[in-house]
Design a protein around this motif. Structure first.
Motif, PDB file in Angstrom:
ATOM      1  N   ALA A  22       0.089  -4.271  15.254  1.00  0.00           N
ATOM      2  CA  ALA A  22       0.783  -5.421  14.672  1.00  0.00           C
ATOM      3  C   ALA A  22      -0.217  -6.485  14.240  1.00  0.00           C
ATOM      4  O   ALA A  22      -0.125  -7.017  13.124  1.00  0.00           O
ATOM      5  CB  ALA A  22       1.766  -6.002  15.678  1.00  0.00           C
ATOM      6  N   ALA A  23      -1.176  -6.803  15.074  1.00  0.00           N
ATOM      7  CA  ALA A  23      -2.181  -7.801  14.706  1.00  0.00           C
ATOM      8  C   ALA A  23      -3.024  -7.314  13.534  1.00  0.00           C
ATOM      9  O   ALA A  23      -3.345  -8.080  12.628  1.00  0.00           O
ATOM     10  CB  ALA A  23      -3.076  -8.120  15.895  1.00  0.00           C
ATOM     11  N   PHE A  24      -3.363  -6.040  13.538  1.00  0.00           N
ATOM     12  CA  PHE A  24      -4.147  -5.477  12.447  1.00  0.00           C
ATOM     13  C   PHE A  24      -3.378  -5.569  11.130  1.00  0.00           C
ATOM     14  O   PHE A  24      -3.911  -5.959  10.097  1.00  0.00           O
ATOM     15  CB  PHE A  24      -4.508  -4.018  12.761  1.00  0.00           C
ATOM     16  N   GLY A  25      -2.094  -5.239  11.173  1.00  0.00           N
ATOM     17  CA  GLY A  25      -1.273  -5.307   9.960  1.00  0.00           C
ATOM     18  C   GLY A  25      -1.109  -6.723   9.439  1.00  0.00           C
ATOM     19  O   GLY A  25      -1.239  -6.970   8.243  1.00  0.00           O
ATOM     20  N   TRP A  26      -0.835  -7.667  10.349  1.00  0.00           N
ATOM     21  CA  TRP A  26      -0.634  -9.045   9.920  1.00  0.00           C
ATOM     22  C   TRP A  26      -1.918  -9.681   9.394  1.00  0.00           C
ATOM     23  O   TRP A  26      -1.863 -10.507   8.491  1.00  0.00           O
ATOM     24  CB  TRP A  26      -0.088  -9.896  11.063  1.00  0.00           C
ATOM     25  N   PRO A  31      -1.923  -9.960   3.973  1.00  0.00           N
ATOM     26  CA  PRO A  31      -2.441 -10.779   2.857  1.00  0.00           C
ATOM     27  C   PRO A  31      -2.595 -10.000   1.551  1.00  0.00           C
ATOM     28  O   PRO A  31      -2.315 -10.530   0.473  1.00  0.00           O
ATOM     29  CB  PRO A  31      -3.799 -11.262   3.370  1.00  0.00           C
ATOM     30  N   PHE A  32      -2.997  -8.736   1.632  1.00  0.00           N
ATOM     31  CA  PHE A  32      -3.105  -7.947   0.406  1.00  0.00           C
ATOM     32  C   PHE A  32      -1.732  -7.663  -0.196  1.00  0.00           C
ATOM     33  O   PHE A  32      -1.579  -7.642  -1.421  1.00  0.00           O
ATOM     34  CB  PHE A  32      -3.854  -6.640   0.680  1.00  0.00           C
ATOM     35  N   LEU A  33      -0.736  -7.446   0.650  1.00  0.00           N
ATOM     36  CA  LEU A  33       0.622  -7.250   0.146  1.00  0.00           C
ATOM     37  C   LEU A  33       1.157  -8.520  -0.517  1.00  0.00           C
ATOM     38  O   LEU A  33       1.840  -8.446  -1.535  1.00  0.00           O
ATOM     39  CB  LEU A  33       1.549  -6.799   1.272  1.00  0.00           C
ATOM     40  N   ILE A  34       0.864  -9.673   0.068  1.00  0.00           N
ATOM     41  CA  ILE A  34       1.283 -10.947  -0.531  1.00  0.00           C
ATOM     42  C   ILE A  34       0.626 -11.132  -1.894  1.00  0.00           C
ATOM     43  O   ILE A  34       1.279 -11.516  -2.871  1.00  0.00           O
ATOM     44  CB  ILE A  34       0.942 -12.128   0.406  1.00  0.00           C
ATOM     45  N   ILE A  35      -0.662 -10.877  -1.975  1.00  0.00           N
ATOM     46  CA  ILE A  35      -1.372 -11.035  -3.251  1.00  0.00           C
ATOM     47  C   ILE A  35      -0.828 -10.059  -4.292  1.00  0.00           C
ATOM     48  O   ILE A  35      -0.605 -10.425  -5.452  1.00  0.00           O
ATOM     49  CB  ILE A  35      -2.884 -10.846  -3.042  1.00  0.00           C
ATOM     50  N   ALA A  36      -0.589  -8.819  -3.893  1.00  0.00           N
ATOM     51  CA  ALA A  36      -0.032  -7.837  -4.823  1.00  0.00           C
ATOM     52  C   ALA A  36       1.369  -8.245  -5.271  1.00  0.00           C
ATOM     53  O   ALA A  36       1.713  -8.130  -6.452  1.00  0.00           O
ATOM     54  CB  ALA A  36       0.002  -6.455  -4.174  1.00  0.00           C
ATOM     55  N   GLY A  37       2.170  -8.753  -4.340  1.00  0.00           N
ATOM     56  CA  GLY A  37       3.512  -9.216  -4.698  1.00  0.00           C
ATOM     57  C   GLY A  37       3.479 -10.378  -5.671  1.00  0.00           C
ATOM     58  O   GLY A  37       4.225 -10.407  -6.653  1.00  0.00           O
ATOM     59  N   PHE A  38       2.616 -11.361  -5.420  1.00  0.00           N
ATOM     60  CA  PHE A  38       2.501 -12.490  -6.341  1.00  0.00           C
ATOM     61  C   PHE A  38       1.970 -12.044  -7.700  1.00  0.00           C
ATOM     62  O   PHE A  38       2.355 -12.586  -8.734  1.00  0.00           O
ATOM     63  CB  PHE A  38       1.596 -13.567  -5.761  1.00  0.00           C
ATOM     64  N   ALA A  39       1.076 -11.058  -7.709  1.00  0.00           N
ATOM     65  CA  ALA A  39       0.557 -10.554  -8.984  1.00  0.00           C
ATOM     66  C   ALA A  39       1.671  -9.912  -9.803  1.00  0.00           C
ATOM     67  O   ALA A  39       1.732 -10.071 -11.018  1.00  0.00           O
ATOM     68  CB  ALA A  39      -0.565  -9.565  -8.739  1.00  0.00           C
ATOM     69  N   VAL A  40       2.560  -9.192  -9.133  1.00  0.00           N
ATOM     70  CA  VAL A  40       3.672  -8.565  -9.845  1.00  0.00           C
ATOM     71  C   VAL A  40       4.668  -9.618 -10.318  1.00  0.00           C
ATOM     72  O   VAL A  40       5.135  -9.587 -11.458  1.00  0.00           O
ATOM     73  CB  VAL A  40       4.368  -7.521  -8.943  1.00  0.00           C
TER      74      VAL A  40
END
Length: 186
Positions: A22-26, A31-40
């Motif tokens: 969980a800590a590793f994922g968060w 953060p990479f998922l957030i950046i990818a989501g904002f890019a889309v």
């Protein structure tokens, strides 16, 4: 103070961190998922056109060639015309910023309504510029209405979320240090 002890704590803490999925994922994946989501979501290169409401109109799809407006205005590539059957419906859409500008075509001079939004200002300037070469005798009649502004919290909330993510990471480090001290590791 032995550097070997610090190194052992450093290595053991990293192993503990990598085992906690969980800590590793968060901390790494999220953060990479957030950046990818904002890019889309926000990565569109094309300009969204300005929405111009027209009333009275028979349907929501309005052909610019059929409007009794200056040709320079209707041929602008940045304007999308939306038809409204009633004035009240059109004014409601303008108040809620679903359209940027509202115009009622007429034979002498078009009447228009605009809010204090940036899009409304730009469309108003396009209309005024299109009237100059046409040489219409009567200037358009301007009527201003007040729209609902975007609340400050709607702009502030994403920043607060980002700050909370950063502070939670710092709190996580502090919690581990306190736990190590309490357990006698430090």
């Amino acid at each position: 103070m032995s550097l070997k002890r610090i190194w052992v704590i450093f290595v053991s803490r990293n192993w503990e961190f990598f085992r906690d999925r969980a800590a590793f994922g968060w901390n790494f994946l999220f953060p990479f998922l957030i950046i990818a989501g904002f890019a889309v979501i926000f990565g569109e290169d094309t300009f969204t056109d300005y929405r111009v409401g027209v009333f009275p109109a028979a349907s929501a799809q309005v052909s610019p060639e059929t409007l009794d407006l200056p040709e320079a205005f209707t041929q602008s590539p940045y304007l999308r015309f939306i038809g409204f059957s009633s004035r009240d419906e059109a004014l409601d859409s303008l108040r809620h910023h679903r359209i940027d500008f509202l115009v009622q075509p007429g034979s002498s001079a078009p009447r228009y309504w605009v809010t204090d939004s940036p899009g409304g200002y730009v469309v108003e300037q396009i209309l005024k510029a299109s009237l100059v070469p046409e040489g219409q005798p009567a200037p358009p009649e301007r009527q201003t209405i007040r729209g609902t502004r975007v609340r400050y919290i709607d702009w502030l909330f994403p920043g607060i979320l980002a700050m909370n993510m950063m502070f939670s990471a710092l709190w996580g480090i502090g919690f581990v240090i306190v736990r190590y001290r309490k357990n006698g590791v430090l």
